[in-house]
Design a protein around this motif. Structure first.
Motif, PDB file in Angstrom:
ATOM      1  N   GLN A 108       0.801  -1.229   0.000  1.00 24.15           N
ATOM      2  CA  GLN A 108       0.000   0.000   0.000  1.00 24.15           C
ATOM      3  C   GLN A 108       0.830   1.274   0.000  1.00 24.15           C
ATOM      4  O   GLN A 108       0.366   2.320  -0.451  1.00 24.15           O
ATOM      5  CB  GLN A 108      -0.924   0.019   1.224  1.00 24.15           C
ATOM      6  N   GLN A 111       1.404   3.484  -3.517  1.00 26.87           N
ATOM      7  CA  GLN A 111       0.228   4.197  -4.033  1.00 26.87           C
ATOM      8  C   GLN A 111      -0.256   5.248  -3.038  1.00 26.87           C
ATOM      9  O   GLN A 111      -0.705   6.323  -3.435  1.00 26.87           O
ATOM     10  CB  GLN A 111      -0.876   3.231  -4.414  1.00 26.87           C
ATOM     11  N   LEU A 115      -0.322   9.123  -4.140  1.00 27.76           N
ATOM     12  CA  LEU A 115      -1.612   9.828  -4.154  1.00 27.76           C
ATOM     13  C   LEU A 115      -1.643  10.979  -3.163  1.00 27.76           C
ATOM     14  O   LEU A 115      -2.187  12.047  -3.459  1.00 27.76           O
ATOM     15  CB  LEU A 115      -2.754   8.848  -3.869  1.00 27.76           C
ATOM     16  N   LEU A 165      -7.648   6.444  -0.086  1.00 27.02           N
ATOM     17  CA  LEU A 165      -6.968   6.444  -1.386  1.00 27.02           C
ATOM     18  C   LEU A 165      -7.911   6.908  -2.492  1.00 27.02           C
ATOM     19  O   LEU A 165      -7.519   7.679  -3.375  1.00 27.02           O
ATOM     20  CB  LEU A 165      -6.417   5.046  -1.697  1.00 27.02           C
TER      21      LEU A 165
END
Length: 186
Positions: A108, A111, A115, A165
């Protein structure tokens, strides 16, 4: 599950509380005394330092490092406790849960960091990105703790972290589309 409402409240008010705390430390000039809290916070955002708004994202980035270190150390301890030599990743279910919690988080991080920083810089929402980042780190920390105990119940922390996210992606895309439309309307 009882912790989730508390986390939502913290995520909602934590950035505001930090801003109010930071805004209270402005200079004591007569101009600063006349400013409302909202104006004082916007003055900080308009500071000469181009990186002034990114401090919360920087703190979150360091917290992500410590979260990774914590779960990596837990894997090392579990290897020793359950006698699972490197590079093996199979062993008793207790070891596998600790190993998977670390691996899932490691999957995780890229990303999340991409982001968060894209939302803060390109999207133009640095304090929102930082506040959501704090929420994400808290949720992933609770996820790791729960996964170490039992695999059941981890979705209470993983699903909201995926929503963070998604929120980053929506904010960034919305900002980009808005800017593109604004440039064509001129």
């Amino acid at each position: 599950l009882l912790r989730l409402p508390l986390l939502i409240v913290l995520a909602k008010y934590f950035p505001i509380a930090l801003c109010l705390l930071f805004c209270g430390r402005l200079s004591t000039s007569t101009q600063a005394k006349d400013l409302t809290v909202a104006n004082r916070c916007s003055r900080i955002v308009m500071a000469e330092d181009p990186y002034a708004e990114l401090w919360l994202c920087a703190i979150v980035t360091v917290l992500v490092y410590f979260l990774n270190a914590r779960s990596g150390i837990a894997v090392g301890r579990a290897r020793h406790k359950y006698n699972v030599p490197m590079p093996l990743s199979n062993g008793p279910s207790e070891f596998q849960r600790v190993f998977r919690a670390h691996a899932n988080n490691a999957e995780q991080y890229p990303q999340f960091l991409a982001l968060m920083w894209t939302t803060a810089t390109v999207g133009g929402f640095p304090l929102v990105a930082g506040g959501l980042g704090v929420l994400w780190v808290v949720l992933r920390n609770l996820y790791v703790s729960q996964y170490h105990k039992a695999a059941k119940g981890v979705t209470a922390y993983s699903n909201p972290s995926y929503m963070v996210l998604g929120t980053y992606a929506i904010l960034t895309l919305g900002s980009i589309v808005y800017r593109l439309l604004k440039s064509f309307v001129r």
